[in-house]
Write a protein that holds these residues in place. Structure first.
Motif, mmCIF file in Angstrom:
data_model
loop_
_atom_site.group_PDB
_atom_site.id
_atom_site.type_symbol
_atom_site.label_atom_id
_atom_site.label_comp_id
_atom_site.label_asym_id
_atom_site.label_seq_id
_atom_site.Cartn_x
_atom_site.Cartn_y
_atom_site.Cartn_z
ATOM 1 N N LYS A 78 -5.295 -1.575 6.593
ATOM 2 C CA LYS A 78 -5.954 -0.568 7.433
ATOM 3 C C LYS A 78 -7.291 -0.042 6.930
ATOM 4 C CE LYS A 78 -4.245 3.540 5.293
ATOM 5 N NZ LYS A 78 -3.906 4.920 5.414
ATOM 6 N N ALA A 79 -7.841 -0.626 5.869
ATOM 7 C CA ALA A 79 -9.089 -0.064 5.339
ATOM 8 C C ALA A 79 -10.300 -0.716 6.013
ATOM 9 C CB ALA A 79 -9.146 -0.252 3.830
ATOM 10 N N VAL A 80 -11.048 0.098 6.742
ATOM 11 C CA VAL A 80 -12.176 -0.409 7.538
ATOM 12 C C VAL A 80 -13.179 -1.165 6.660
ATOM 13 C CG1 VAL A 80 -14.163 0.336 8.922
ATOM 14 C CG2 VAL A 80 -11.919 1.393 9.266
ATOM 15 N N GLY A 133 -12.684 -2.126 23.894
ATOM 16 C CA GLY A 133 -14.076 -2.417 23.547
ATOM 17 C C GLY A 133 -14.168 -3.420 22.420
ATOM 18 N N ARG A 134 -15.357 -3.490 21.828
ATOM 19 C CA ARG A 134 -15.558 -4.343 20.649
ATOM 20 C C ARG A 134 -15.576 -3.386 19.463
ATOM 21 N NH1 ARG A 134 -15.864 -9.320 17.985
ATOM 22 N NH2 ARG A 134 -16.415 -8.495 15.952
ATOM 23 N N ALA A 135 -14.564 -3.462 18.616
ATOM 24 C CA ALA A 135 -14.466 -2.524 17.489
ATOM 25 C C ALA A 135 -15.532 -2.851 16.443
ATOM 26 C CB ALA A 135 -13.073 -2.593 16.880
ATOM 27 N N ALA A 136 -15.840 -1.850 15.618
ATOM 28 C CA ALA A 136 -16.949 -1.977 14.665
ATOM 29 C C ALA A 136 -16.570 -2.743 13.406
ATOM 30 C CB ALA A 136 -17.447 -0.582 14.291
ATOM 31 N N SER A 137 -15.301 -3.099 13.229
ATOM 32 C CA SER A 137 -14.890 -3.774 11.988
ATOM 33 C C SER A 137 -13.797 -4.790 12.305
ATOM 34 C CB SER A 137 -14.321 -2.740 11.011
ATOM 35 O OG SER A 137 -13.096 -2.244 11.521
ATOM 36 N N PRO A 138 -13.598 -5.764 11.400
ATOM 37 C CA PRO A 138 -12.469 -6.690 11.586
ATOM 38 C C PRO A 138 -11.136 -5.936 11.698
ATOM 39 C CG PRO A 138 -13.967 -7.542 9.948
ATOM 40 C CD PRO A 138 -14.464 -6.166 10.275
ATOM 41 N N GLY A 147 -6.307 3.463 -5.131
ATOM 42 C CA GLY A 147 -7.742 3.356 -5.401
ATOM 43 C C GLY A 147 -8.529 4.484 -4.752
ATOM 44 N N ILE A 148 -9.795 4.176 -4.438
ATOM 45 C CA ILE A 148 -10.675 5.201 -3.869
ATOM 46 C C ILE A 148 -10.294 5.409 -2.404
ATOM 47 C CG2 ILE A 148 -13.081 5.798 -3.339
ATOM 48 C CD1 ILE A 148 -13.871 3.879 -5.654
ATOM 49 N N PRO A 149 -10.043 6.672 -2.000
ATOM 50 C CA PRO A 149 -9.626 6.892 -0.614
ATOM 51 C C PRO A 149 -10.715 6.469 0.381
ATOM 52 C CG PRO A 149 -9.302 8.877 -1.949
ATOM 53 C CD PRO A 149 -10.074 7.913 -2.789
ATOM 54 N N ASN A 150 -10.297 5.882 1.483
ATOM 55 C CA ASN A 150 -11.237 5.486 2.537
ATOM 56 C C ASN A 150 -11.451 6.605 3.528
ATOM 57 O OD1 ASN A 150 -11.715 2.518 2.217
ATOM 58 N ND2 ASN A 150 -9.470 2.633 2.070
ATOM 59 N N ASN A 151 -10.491 7.500 3.589
ATOM 60 C CA ASN A 151 -10.540 8.539 4.614
ATOM 61 C C ASN A 151 -10.931 9.874 4.012
ATOM 62 O OD1 ASN A 151 -9.771 6.662 6.504
ATOM 63 N ND2 ASN A 151 -7.588 7.141 6.336
ATOM 64 N N ASN A 172 0.835 -1.205 0.000
ATOM 65 C CA ASN A 172 0.000 0.000 0.000
ATOM 66 C C ASN A 172 0.869 1.255 0.000
ATOM 67 O OD1 ASN A 172 -2.630 1.138 0.003
ATOM 68 N ND2 ASN A 172 -2.384 1.691 2.155
ATOM 69 N N SER A 173 2.008 1.179 -0.636
ATOM 70 C CA SER A 173 2.911 2.338 -0.611
ATOM 71 C C SER A 173 3.886 2.261 -1.758
ATOM 72 C CB SER A 173 3.669 2.376 0.723
ATOM 73 O OG SER A 173 4.315 1.140 0.940
ATOM 74 N N SER A 174 4.723 3.293 -1.823
ATOM 75 C CA SER A 174 5.675 3.397 -2.925
ATOM 76 C C SER A 174 7.082 3.586 -2.336
ATOM 77 C CB SER A 174 5.286 4.614 -3.764
ATOM 78 O OG SER A 174 6.374 5.051 -4.513
ATOM 79 N N ARG A 175 8.052 2.984 -2.964
ATOM 80 C CA ARG A 175 9.450 3.130 -2.559
ATOM 81 C C ARG A 175 9.869 4.598 -2.636
ATOM 82 N NH1 ARG A 175 13.605 3.801 -0.864
ATOM 83 N NH2 ARG A 175 15.562 2.629 -0.935
#
Ligand SMILES: NC(=O)c1ccc[n+]([C@@H]2O[C@H](COP(=O)([O-])OP(=O)(O)OC[C@H]3O[C@@H](n4cnc5c(N)ncnc54)[C@H](O)[C@@H]3O)[C@@H](O)[C@H]2O)c1
Length: 342
Positions: free
Chosen positions: A85-87, A144-149, A196-200, A36-39
């Motif tokens: 890291k993508a929810v 807690g119990r997080a909302a996503s894997p 791709g499409i940003p999640n944040n 998920n990154s570039s050198r």
């Protein structure tokens, strides 16, 4: 000079932290699979710091290659960013998320114990507080119990690290619970470059601003907040990077097994609409947006109480909301398509 292994150091937060480490005199070895990154991010970091980074192109899932890094180098400490890291993607691909994030961390811990490297800074997240915690979040709240894997991998990794520490292995862990990192280094040379499409929110705004995307979708305008949109605690990535240096220095003064969690946020929530307006105000670039229906798993509002990090690590934020907006825009307008494929 102290030598730090930075896993996932070519990524967004990793590259900013590597820059801070180099400027602070640390020697840095990065291991990253570039999934998920570039050198190029590290090439630019080297140019900015006028110092070299040793790069190992490998996955933490490859235990032998990871061990080889520990055989070649004598590390004083490790900063562990590597992971998925993508929810939303984690809800579609839970197995991939649990496997990558957990096995990577287990392999890393095995190597650290095998080679007697005891000091670990772990990239955790505010998501570990789960869905019903009272705000502002303080570190004494239970996991807690997080909302996503994705979020659950952070909860599980924190639990695993606590148990390794409790078993008197000598491991010393600072878990840094990030709130919402945004912005970019002031040089405009490095920044967030999602595939791709940003999640944040922030990279999405930046890509709309630069003309790469038509319109921003704001998820939910009917939350119980002042303007109806979600409120988050946005923190400048360069402040976050500094938090890692402070945590390393603090770990360097500790002599017994320990596990401590620290919130890293500004303590001030801003709404999604507030961020859009701030971006327009501080950059002069208009943003086309629509308010659409809520997204599953989003909480209305949360922010950090970071007084523990201030008291123990001596860390506090220096960058303002205006800096976060201007620096994001400098990075995106200098690099409309992110890092070039070199
Ligand atoms: N960005 C955020 O909003 C945020 C918030 C809270 C926590 N975090 C955590 O901070 C860390 C860094 O986040 P980021 O935003 O810089 O993400 P990022 O995707 O930019 O960086 C992660 C890096 O890890 C690498 N990587 C992934 N799997 C790997 C593996 N198996 N082996 C080696 N390298 C691997 C990727 O190529 C990437 O360079 C992550 O652990 C993330 O969960 C991020």
């Amino acid at each position: 000079m102290k030598k730090v292994l930075v896993t996932g150091g070519a990524g967004y937060i990793g590259s900013h932290t590597v820059l801070s480490l180099l400027k602070d005199g640390y020697n840095v070895v990065v291991i990253d699979d570039l999934s998920n990154s570039s050198r190029e991010s590290l090439t630019r970091v080297e140019a900015l710091a006028q110092r070299k980074v040793e790069f190992i192109h490998a996955s933490l899932l490859d235990y032998d290659k990871l061990c080889a890094a520990f055989t070649t180098h004598q590390f004083d400490s490790v900063i562990h960013f590597a992971g998925l890291k993508a929810v939303g993607e984690s809800i579609e691909k839970p197995l991939e998320y649990y496997y990558t994030n957990l096995v990577s961390t287990l392999n890393l811990c095995q190597c650290m114990l095998k080679f007697s490297v005891n000091k670990l800074v772990f990239s955790s997240s505010a998501t570990v507080y789960g869905q019903g915690a009272s705000v502002p979040y303080t570190e004494d709240l239970p996991l807690g119990r997080a909302a996503s894997p994705y979020g659950q991998t952070k909860v599980m990794i924190e639990q695993i690290l606590q148990e390794i520490v409790a078993s008197k292995t000598g491991l010393q862990v600072a878990s840094l619970r990030y709130f919402n990192p945004i912005g970019a280094d002031i040089s405009g040379q490095i920044g967030e470059d999602p595939l791709g499409i940003p999640n944040n929110l922030m990279p999405f705004i930046a890509q709309v601003a630069v003309g790469k995307r038509d319109k921003l979708a704001i998820f939910g305008g009917d939350y119980p907040t002042e303007d109806g949109t979600c409120e988050r605690d946005y923190i400048h990535v360069s402040d976050l990077a500094k938090g890692h240096i402070k945590a390393l220095k603090w770990l360097g003064e500790q002599h017994h097994s320990l596990y401590e969690a620290f919130n890293l946020g500004t303590g001030t929530p801003y709404s999604v609409l507030g961020i859009v307006k701030a971006f327009i105000e501080y950059t002069g670039v208009d943003i086309n947006f629509d308010i659409v229906k809520r997204r599953d798993g989003d909480l209305a509002a949360f922010w950090a109480d970071s007084s523990k990090a201030k008291a123990i690590l001596g860390w506090q934020c220096k960058y303002t909301l205006a800096d976060m907006m201007k620096d994001t825009w400098r990075w995106q307008s200098n690099n409309p398509n992110g890092y070039p494929n070199v």
